[in-house]
Enzyme design. Structure first.
Site, mmCIF file in Angstrom:
data_model
loop_
_atom_site.group_PDB
_atom_site.id
_atom_site.type_symbol
_atom_site.label_atom_id
_atom_site.label_comp_id
_atom_site.label_asym_id
_atom_site.label_seq_id
_atom_site.Cartn_x
_atom_site.Cartn_y
_atom_site.Cartn_z
ATOM 1 N N ASP A 15 0.177 15.823 15.774
ATOM 2 C CA ASP A 15 0.257 15.855 14.306
ATOM 3 C C ASP A 15 -1.120 15.597 13.706
ATOM 4 O O ASP A 15 -1.259 14.865 12.730
ATOM 5 C CB ASP A 15 1.260 14.808 13.811
ATOM 6 C CG ASP A 15 1.659 15.032 12.349
ATOM 7 O OD1 ASP A 15 1.311 16.106 11.812
ATOM 8 O OD2 ASP A 15 2.289 14.150 11.755
ATOM 9 N N LEU A 54 0.816 -1.214 0.000
ATOM 10 C CA LEU A 54 0.000 0.000 0.000
ATOM 11 C C LEU A 54 0.849 1.262 0.000
ATOM 12 O O LEU A 54 0.419 2.302 -0.488
ATOM 13 C CB LEU A 54 -0.924 0.017 1.220
ATOM 14 C CG LEU A 54 -1.998 -1.076 1.286
ATOM 15 C CD1 LEU A 54 -2.749 -0.995 2.604
ATOM 16 C CD2 LEU A 54 -2.957 -0.967 0.115
ATOM 17 N N GLY A 55 2.046 1.180 0.579
ATOM 18 C CA GLY A 55 2.893 2.362 0.662
ATOM 19 C C GLY A 55 4.113 2.074 1.502
ATOM 20 O O GLY A 55 4.308 0.968 2.015
ATOM 21 N N GLY A 106 6.923 4.074 4.424
ATOM 22 C CA GLY A 106 7.285 5.209 5.240
ATOM 23 C C GLY A 106 8.674 5.022 5.811
ATOM 24 O O GLY A 106 9.410 4.094 5.436
ATOM 25 N N ALA A 107 9.055 5.910 6.746
ATOM 26 C CA ALA A 107 10.389 5.830 7.327
ATOM 27 C C ALA A 107 10.585 4.541 8.112
ATOM 28 O O ALA A 107 11.686 4.015 8.212
ATOM 29 C CB ALA A 107 10.626 7.048 8.223
ATOM 30 N N LYS A 124 7.408 -0.761 5.317
ATOM 31 C CA LYS A 124 6.343 -0.819 4.326
ATOM 32 C C LYS A 124 5.011 -1.192 4.961
ATOM 33 O O LYS A 124 4.962 -1.805 6.019
ATOM 34 C CB LYS A 124 6.693 -1.833 3.228
ATOM 35 C CG LYS A 124 7.907 -1.437 2.399
ATOM 36 C CD LYS A 124 8.182 -2.452 1.296
ATOM 37 C CE LYS A 124 9.370 -2.008 0.434
ATOM 38 N NZ LYS A 124 9.656 -2.972 -0.655
ATOM 39 N N VAL A 125 3.922 -0.804 4.264
ATOM 40 C CA VAL A 125 2.567 -1.168 4.669
ATOM 41 C C VAL A 125 1.956 -2.004 3.557
ATOM 42 O O VAL A 125 2.040 -1.645 2.383
ATOM 43 C CB VAL A 125 1.703 0.082 4.939
ATOM 44 C CG1 VAL A 125 0.265 -0.322 5.230
ATOM 45 C CG2 VAL A 125 2.263 0.864 6.112
#
Length: 796
Positions: free
Chosen positions: A650, A516-517, A519-520, A523-524
């Protein structure tokens, strides 16, 4: 074109050769080089000055035009016409000055390619007139025409109106008509825009019929007229006929889609433009659709009905008429523009097993009726027997001292009290055994393979920026939070973490489908998980894989898992557990099929087609009721976090997720800082701050509290009602910081009612203690969502 170019010098043609030459000129100018000897010379970082007498006769092929924001021209007597091609490449132009020159004519479409133009100075030229079309569509803050021999006529009626209304600085110029006196005194009784009248059928028409419309145009100096047919191509076969002053339009084989569509006739003359819109009623029978019940604030059975005239509705429950009350009622969503279809919900406030059953919606109008049914189950029956059945009664033994001489018969050999005692004893044993097993499982050395520290170090890019708020909030010193400007030292609170028991999922039960994506953190993936819930054999989940295997990363992984286990709320993304068998470490979350809220808003906003890039888009923007429902759900999640004394730090639409049925939940998978990198401001090496969502005290002193979250929620409200625009999108990060710290506020979005903007402003009070509480904000949004205010966007 240029006139009188010199040889042997760094003239026009030499620095027109490319942007590198222009850059060299800019460097020389900034370094105090000698005055430019040519017709046009750089001025400032993105300006150009053309002041040498008679050097220009047109603006065609200006060098470096695509970067110019300011153009100053003076003493050019040969420059007499300004046309479309002259300004074709000046898309960034803001200020245009042509003074003391021979300009006689400006074409009506001259500024078509300069939509950003805000200041136009054409003073002291030879202009006798200027068409209203020339400035149509421009957002001019200043228009200067003094010193021109203007000829008073109806063609200048628009300029007279600007003078009357105080627009563009025109009143201060006291414009004069050449030999005729002040422009303000020009007679204008006969200066009017065209008058239009559209004849439509008196009665409604049926699907498949033909409709003839006729537009009669009256007025002086008619120039053009026509029909706007943008919305009609899919609704009928369109045929135009006739011309001024009578235009005909035939709509053949009309469909139901023609309802609520505007049929617009327009005409123009030298004074201005006039438009008249009408709508044609096309009759068609009722239709209805029902969808599966979804849990929102209340339970909702979504429906869609269509028909012309609008159909009447009636609900049945298990075949009988359903009487609506304050607990069960029909609610319509904000209707989409130019559509007959209506969307709504049958709202059920805290339904129980008694409300389980078959729901039928009947819709009828004079041309037909329709119905749809669906089964809904809100709660399992808590009783093991039917409440309508008779309750069994146990009889005690008959007293032997009875006066009756009948023999005595005992019902049971075992007394009832003994049975109860034995049952309680067995239950107690089972309960204690289960408790010992749970304590043993949670008390053993944890399955993460690490020991818990007493004080946890600053986190680095966790999936959800949710933090325990120590007394009075938290702040970051300059040496803290090097990994992320949003994280500080988090002191572990036994009240929240000592009893946390993270659910462990076997790796063989997780089947990854696709990515799906990233990030730091890693992965997802979208995955299929087996044996996760007792009522489902398998279900779709989102799986976050930890990229690093270092000790600090594993500690962050453990702490985040424990924290997420504690967060259980209908508007917080659900955390199912972890998988620590092998590598990488995995976290399993609820899968929200529509992704993050920011993208969802953009794909359901007025600019969806522009952003889609050829992909399918939603049928229309979200309505006011839907926007309020989204905002209220985010507020509900923040009320829950504030009640636990957690500070998010955030909060933004990019960190909220959207599921089926417009269910919105707070939480992300750590990808937002990679996908939305422009939303963060880098400070130092790795610190990333979402400054556009932060209050002054967080920007200046790194202080984060529940009140700073309230400020951020006000910005989230602004994002929702702008359909996902970036706050302060027109400013750089440093400019946005200046605006926020100086007390400036975001402007009210066009789709935002005053009541909602008042809530935003209450969230943006400079003093934290003066801001609304998130609980109060949620209550006000809930009230507005249940009864949306009537709001008309007069600019849209």
């Amino acid at each position: 074109m240029l006139r009188g170019g010199r040889r042997g010098q760094l003239g026009w043609h030499s620095w027109a050769a490319g942007p590198g030459s222009l850059l060299a000129w800019l460097i020389l100018a900034s370094a105090g080089a000698a005055p430019c000897p040519d017709a046009c010379c750089p001025h400032g970082s993105s300006g150009l000055r053309c002041t040498r007498d008679g050097a220009l006769d047109s603006l065609h092929h200006l060098p470096g035009a695509e970067n110019l924001t300011e153009l100053y021209i003076e003493n050019q007597q040969h420059l007499q016409h300004l046309e479309l091609r002259d300004l074709r490449g000046l898309g960034e132009l803001r200020n245009l000055t042509i003074v003391k020159s021979g300009l006689r004519f400006v074409a009506p479409d001259a500024f078509h390619f300069t939509p950003r133009l805000s200041r136009l100075n054409l003073s002291f030229n030879a202009l006798e007139s200027l068409s209203w079309k020339t400035v149509q569509g421009l957002s001019l803050q200043e228009l200067v025409l003094s010193g021109n021999p203007l000829h008073c006529s109806c063609a200048l009626r628009w300029l007279q109106r600007w003078e009357e209304e105080g627009l563009g600085g025109v009143p201060e110029q006291k414009l004069q008509c050449h030999g005729q006196g002040p422009l303000a005194h020009m007679p204008n009784a006969s200066c009017g825009v065209p008058t239009l009248k559209v004849q439509v059928p008196n009665a409604s028409v049926d699907v498949g019929d033909d409709v003839l419309l006729r537009c009669q145009v009256e007025g002086r100096g008619l120039e053009q007229a026509g029909w706007i047919l943008t919305e009609l191509e899919q609704s009928a076969t369109v045929m135009k006929s006739g011309g001024l002053p009578s235009l005909g339009l035939t709509l053949a084989n009309v469909t139901s889609d023609l309802n609520r569509k505007n049929v617009t006739c327009w005409a123009e003359n030298d004074v201005g433009r006039a438009e008249v819109s009408v709508q044609v009623n096309v009759s068609f029978p009722a239709s209805v659709q029902l969808h599966t019940a979804v849990e929102m604030h209340h339970w909702c059975i979504p429906f869609s009905v269509d028909g012309q005239p609008a159909p009447s509705l009636r609900w049945l429950f298990n075949g009988s008429v359903l009487n609506e009350t304050s607990f069960i009622f029909t609610e319509f969503l904000e209707p989409a523009a130019n559509e007959t279809v209506r969307h709504g919900c049958l709202r059920l406030n805290q339904p129980t097993h008694v409300n389980n059953g078959n729901y039928t919606l009947l819709a009828a109008n004079p041309f037909g009726q329709a119905s749809a049914s669906i089964m809904a189950a809100f709660m399992d029956n808590p009783f093991e027997f039917n409440p309508e059945d008779p309750i069994p009664v146990s009889f005690s033994p008959v007293d032997t001292n009875s006066t009756s001489g009948d023999p005595v018969e005992k019902k049971d050999e075992t007394p009832f009290g003994v049975s109860v005692a034995v049952g309680l004893a067995v239950f107690a044993c089972l309960f204690l055994s289960t408790l010992l097993l749970v304590l043993n499982k949670c008390g053993r050395r944890n399955k993460f393979g690490i020991n818990r520290p007493a004080v946890l170090a600053p986190e680095d890019g966790l999936a959800m920026s949710l933090h325990f708020m120590t007394l009075g909030g938290s702040s970051l010193s300059p040496t803290e939070g090097k990994g992320s400007g949003l994280q500080g030292h988090i002191i572990e609170n036994p009240q929240y973490f000592s009893d946390a028991c993270v659910h462990h999922i076997k790796r063989r039960d997780i089947v990854l489908k696709w990515e799906l994506g990233e990030g730091a953190f890693g992965k997802v993936f979208l995955a299929e998980c087996h044996n996760l819930l007792p009522e489902q054999d398998k279900m779709l989940v989102a799986v976050k894989a930890l990229k690093e295997a270092s000790e600090s990363a594993r500690q962050d992984f453990q702490r985040e898992a424990e924290l997420l286990t504690m967060l259980q709320h209908q508007h917080i993304v659900r955390f199912f557990g972890v998988c620590t068998e092998g590598r990488p470490l995995l976290m399993v979350f609820e899968y929200m099929r529509h992704g993050d809220l920011n993208r969802f808003l953009r794909s359901h906003g007025p600019d969806a087609k522009l952003l889609a890039g050829g992909e399918d888009v939603a049928p229309g923007p979200l309505g006011l009721g839907q926007l309020l429902a989204v905002a209220s759900q985010v507020a509900a999640g923040m009320v829950y976090l504030a009640g636990l004394h957690f500070v998010h730090r955030d909060l933004a639409t990019r960190n909220c997720l959207v599921g089926q049925g417009l269910v919105v939940k707070i939480g992300d998978f750590g990808m937002s800082r990679d996908i939305y990198s422009t939303d963060y401001y880098r400070v130092g090496g790795r610190t990333m701050l979402p400054i556009r969502w932060m209050p002054p005290e967080s920007i200046l002193y790194r202080k984060f509290t529940t009140e700073s979250d309230v400020w951020s929620f006000g910005v989230v409200l602004w994002e929702i009602f702008t359909y996902g625009k970036q706050p302060w999108y027109q400013l750089s990060n440093t400019e946005a910081i200046d605006c926020i710290t100086q007390g400036r506020e975001l402007e009210r979005p066009r789709a935002c009612p005053p009541e909602v903007y008042a809530i935003m402003r209450g969230c943006w009070q400079r003093e934290p203690q003066q801001r609304h509480s998130i609980k109060d904000v949620h209550a006000r949004l809930q009230a507005l969502a249940q009864a949306p205010p009537v709001y008309l966007d007069v600019l849209g």
